[in-house]
Design a protein around this motif. Structure first.
Motif, PDB file in Angstrom:
ATOM      1  N   PRO A 147       0.845  -1.201   0.000  1.00  0.00           N
ATOM      2  CA  PRO A 147       0.000   0.000   0.000  1.00  0.00           C
ATOM      3  C   PRO A 147       0.876   1.245   0.000  1.00  0.00           C
ATOM      4  O   PRO A 147       1.155   1.830   1.042  1.00  0.00           O
ATOM      5  CB  PRO A 147      -0.829  -0.132   1.278  1.00  0.00           C
ATOM      6  N   SER A 149       0.799   4.473  -0.981  1.00  0.00           N
ATOM      7  CA  SER A 149       0.485   5.842  -0.570  1.00  0.00           C
ATOM      8  C   SER A 149       0.483   5.968   0.952  1.00  0.00           C
ATOM      9  O   SER A 149       0.977   6.958   1.494  1.00  0.00           O
ATOM     10  CB  SER A 149      -0.849   6.291  -1.159  1.00  0.00           C
ATOM     11  N   ILE A 150      -0.049   4.963   1.647  1.00  0.00           N
ATOM     12  CA  ILE A 150      -0.107   5.070   3.107  1.00  0.00           C
ATOM     13  C   ILE A 150       1.292   4.903   3.716  1.00  0.00           C
ATOM     14  O   ILE A 150       1.614   5.521   4.729  1.00  0.00           O
ATOM     15  CB  ILE A 150      -1.138   4.073   3.707  1.00  0.00           C
ATOM     16  N   VAL A 153       2.791   8.271   3.588  1.00  0.00           N
ATOM     17  CA  VAL A 153       2.256   9.132   4.654  1.00  0.00           C
ATOM     18  C   VAL A 153       2.933   8.807   5.981  1.00  0.00           C
ATOM     19  O   VAL A 153       3.321   9.708   6.741  1.00  0.00           O
ATOM     20  CB  VAL A 153       0.722   8.952   4.779  1.00  0.00           C
ATOM     21  N   ARG A 154       3.113   7.511   6.270  1.00  0.00           N
ATOM     22  CA  ARG A 154       3.746   7.095   7.531  1.00  0.00           C
ATOM     23  C   ARG A 154       5.204   7.569   7.593  1.00  0.00           C
ATOM     24  O   ARG A 154       5.686   7.998   8.635  1.00  0.00           O
ATOM     25  CB  ARG A 154       3.676   5.577   7.667  1.00  0.00           C
ATOM     26  N   ALA A 157       5.346  11.159   8.401  1.00  0.00           N
ATOM     27  CA  ALA A 157       4.981  11.434   9.792  1.00  0.00           C
ATOM     28  C   ALA A 157       6.071  10.968  10.762  1.00  0.00           C
ATOM     29  O   ALA A 157       5.910  11.066  11.967  1.00  0.00           O
ATOM     30  CB  ALA A 157       3.645  10.774  10.117  1.00  0.00           C
ATOM     31  N   GLY A 158       7.165  10.416  10.212  1.00  0.00           N
ATOM     32  CA  GLY A 158       8.298  10.038  11.060  1.00  0.00           C
ATOM     33  C   GLY A 158       8.161   8.697  11.753  1.00  0.00           C
ATOM     34  O   GLY A 158       8.651   8.514  12.860  1.00  0.00           O
ATOM     35  N   SER A 159       7.487   7.745  11.086  1.00  0.00           N
ATOM     36  CA  SER A 159       7.341   6.423  11.683  1.00  0.00           C
ATOM     37  C   SER A 159       8.687   5.717  11.775  1.00  0.00           C
ATOM     38  O   SER A 159       9.537   5.859  10.889  1.00  0.00           O
ATOM     39  CB  SER A 159       6.383   5.589  10.835  1.00  0.00           C
ATOM     40  N   ILE A 160       8.875   4.927  12.857  1.00  0.00           N
ATOM     41  CA  ILE A 160      10.111   4.154  13.003  1.00  0.00           C
ATOM     42  C   ILE A 160      10.119   3.032  11.962  1.00  0.00           C
ATOM     43  O   ILE A 160      11.154   2.672  11.413  1.00  0.00           O
ATOM     44  CB  ILE A 160      10.224   3.534  14.417  1.00  0.00           C
ATOM     45  N   SER A 161       8.932   2.475  11.713  1.00  0.00           N
ATOM     46  CA  SER A 161       8.833   1.371  10.769  1.00  0.00           C
ATOM     47  C   SER A 161       7.610   1.564   9.872  1.00  0.00           C
ATOM     48  O   SER A 161       6.525   1.051  10.166  1.00  0.00           O
ATOM     49  CB  SER A 161       8.727   0.047  11.542  1.00  0.00           C
ATOM     50  N   GLU A 164       5.596  -1.583   8.645  1.00  0.00           N
ATOM     51  CA  GLU A 164       5.171  -2.635   9.575  1.00  0.00           C
ATOM     52  C   GLU A 164       3.683  -2.970   9.433  1.00  0.00           C
ATOM     53  O   GLU A 164       3.232  -3.985   9.937  1.00  0.00           O
ATOM     54  CB  GLU A 164       5.462  -2.220  11.021  1.00  0.00           C
ATOM     55  N   ILE A 165       2.913  -2.104   8.758  1.00  0.00           N
ATOM     56  CA  ILE A 165       1.472  -2.344   8.654  1.00  0.00           C
ATOM     57  C   ILE A 165       1.122  -3.217   7.439  1.00  0.00           C
ATOM     58  O   ILE A 165      -0.035  -3.510   7.199  1.00  0.00           O
ATOM     59  CB  ILE A 165       0.674  -1.028   8.591  1.00  0.00           C
ATOM     60  N   ILE A 166       2.144  -3.645   6.669  1.00  0.00           N
ATOM     61  CA  ILE A 166       1.861  -4.460   5.488  1.00  0.00           C
ATOM     62  C   ILE A 166       1.197  -5.780   5.891  1.00  0.00           C
ATOM     63  O   ILE A 166       0.209  -6.203   5.297  1.00  0.00           O
ATOM     64  CB  ILE A 166       3.152  -4.704   4.680  1.00  0.00           C
ATOM     65  N   THR A 168      -0.563  -6.559   8.657  1.00  0.00           N
ATOM     66  CA  THR A 168      -1.939  -6.406   9.137  1.00  0.00           C
ATOM     67  C   THR A 168      -2.869  -6.021   7.988  1.00  0.00           C
ATOM     68  O   THR A 168      -4.022  -6.445   7.939  1.00  0.00           O
ATOM     69  CB  THR A 168      -2.003  -5.323  10.242  1.00  0.00           C
TER      70      THR A 168
END
Lengths: 193, 179
Positions: A147, A149-150, A153-154, A157-161, A164-166, A168
């Motif tokens: 995914p 585009s998301i 966005v993550r 927003a400075g996500s560490i990973s 990681e949502i792939i 889920t």
């Protein structure tokens, strides 16, 4: 049902705007959305022309038919109303593949092509055939492996990973796709082909 | 994951290379064939314009007027009565927006991620939900419109039920994996 939903969205919007003193917003939003429709269509014109052109070459070379033939028996079983060698299977499979790979730009032309093929086999031209509904159920609930585009966005927003949502996401979308297949099957049983 | 990213990068160039080459070898007049197909693509893009505009206008008016917010606020107590964790309710705007508008939903998801943080429960839930379902309402209108279908039968019900299952599955798996 679509008529009702469309009307309700529009009327509820105008009603709310009127009550909250934002009636000017209605005019601005309606006009902006109409312009956006043209902007989307113009962007689509280029992409659609490119992919439909390539698709036509693939068709003439026999590649689409070959893809339809080797497309897994599973996909064919989902469309019991289509003939075994229906030309709709090629674009259906290509649309699903493009969706899975997250190639949204390529998925739409293949999807619309699939609808054109399905419409040729549709006995009642103004009414959706069961095969069309099955295809759209698959299309809107289809798995996307990346995914993109998301994830972007993550990242921003400075996500560490960010990725990681792939896992889920794949789980959730697999559930949705299975639900779509089962619900579609039950409706088809009730309404007939 | 890098394998899949690489496949996504290479698949279109591969397709553009392989299809015309193979077709030429099979004696297909590649350029003329492309133009005929492209014309069909162009016509289809024009044909869906009225459906695009119709759908975009009603959704946009609905969202911009604040009607969506009112529905969300109204449905909040209902969800609490069903025993939902109040923290999860922050996802409702995204759940309602997702089937209506792709760019709208991405906007709501980005806002949730900014507000709660990308690595919070809500940030992960918003990311999962955004990636797991599609703009059902929009796709139905445009796809059916492109071939002149006006009676959609049970298509919207199937799509929205699948979206609801996607929402429930997202909440469950994110609680399970990251909870």
């Amino acid at each position: 049902m679509v008529n009702l939903v469309w009307l309700l969205l529009l009327l509820a919007g105008i009603f709310t705007a009127a009550l909250s003193g934002k009636i000017d917003q209605v005019t601005a939003s309606a006009l902006e959305a109409a312009e956006l429709g043209i902007a989307v269509a113009i962007q689509l014109m280029g992409v659609m022309s490119l992919w439909m052109g390539i698709m036509h070459i693939a068709e003439k070379a026999g590649l689409v038919q070959a893809l339809a033939k080797i497309s897994s028996p599973l996909i064919r079983r989902l469309f019991p109303s289509l003939k075994e060698n229906s030309p709709a299977f090629g674009p259906i499979v290509m649309n699903l593949c493009a969706n899975i790979l997250g190639l949204g730009n390529a998925a739409t032309p293949f999807g619309l092509k699939a609808m054109q093929e399905l419409q040729k086999e549709n006995p009642v031209k103004d009414t959706a055939s069961s095969a069309m509904i099955t295809f759209l159920a698959l299309n809107t609930s289809c798995i996307t492996i990346v995914p993109a585009s998301i994830i972007a966005v993550r990242m921003k927003a400075g996500s560490i990973s960010p990725t990681e949502i792939i896992g889920t996401t794949i789980f959730a979308t697999t559930c949705a796709m299975n639900a779509a297949i089962i619900v579609d099957y039950l409706f088809r049983k009730r309404h007939g082909l | 994951m890098s394998v899949i990213t690489e496949v996504s990068r290479w698949i279109i160039p591969f397709f553009l290379f392989f299809v015309p080459l193979y077709a030429y070898w099979r004696k297909v007049p590649v350029y003329e064939t492309f133009v005929i197909g492209a014309e069909n693509g162009f016509k289809t893009a024009v044909k869906i314009i009225p459906f695009l505009i119709g759908i975009l206008v009603s959704i946009r008016v609905f969202v911009d007027s604040g009607a969506l917010e009112i529905i969300i606020n109204f449905s909040r107590p209902l969800f609490i009565r069903f025993g939902w964790d109040p923290e999860i309710l922050g996802i409702i705007p995204l759940a309602i927006m997702r089937p209506l508008s792709g760019s709208g939903a991405l906007g709501v998801a980005a806002q949730l991620i900014d507000q709660y943080g990308p690595d919070s429960f809500m940030g992960r839930l918003a990311s999962t939900l955004q990636g797991s379902t599609d703009t059902t309402f929009f796709v139905l209108a445009v796809y059916f419109g492109s071939v002149g279908i006006t009676k959609h039968r049970y298509a919207l019900k199937v799509g929205l039920l699948a979206d609801a299952v996607g929402l429930a599955a997202s909440i469950w798996i994110v609680s399970k994996v990251f909870g």
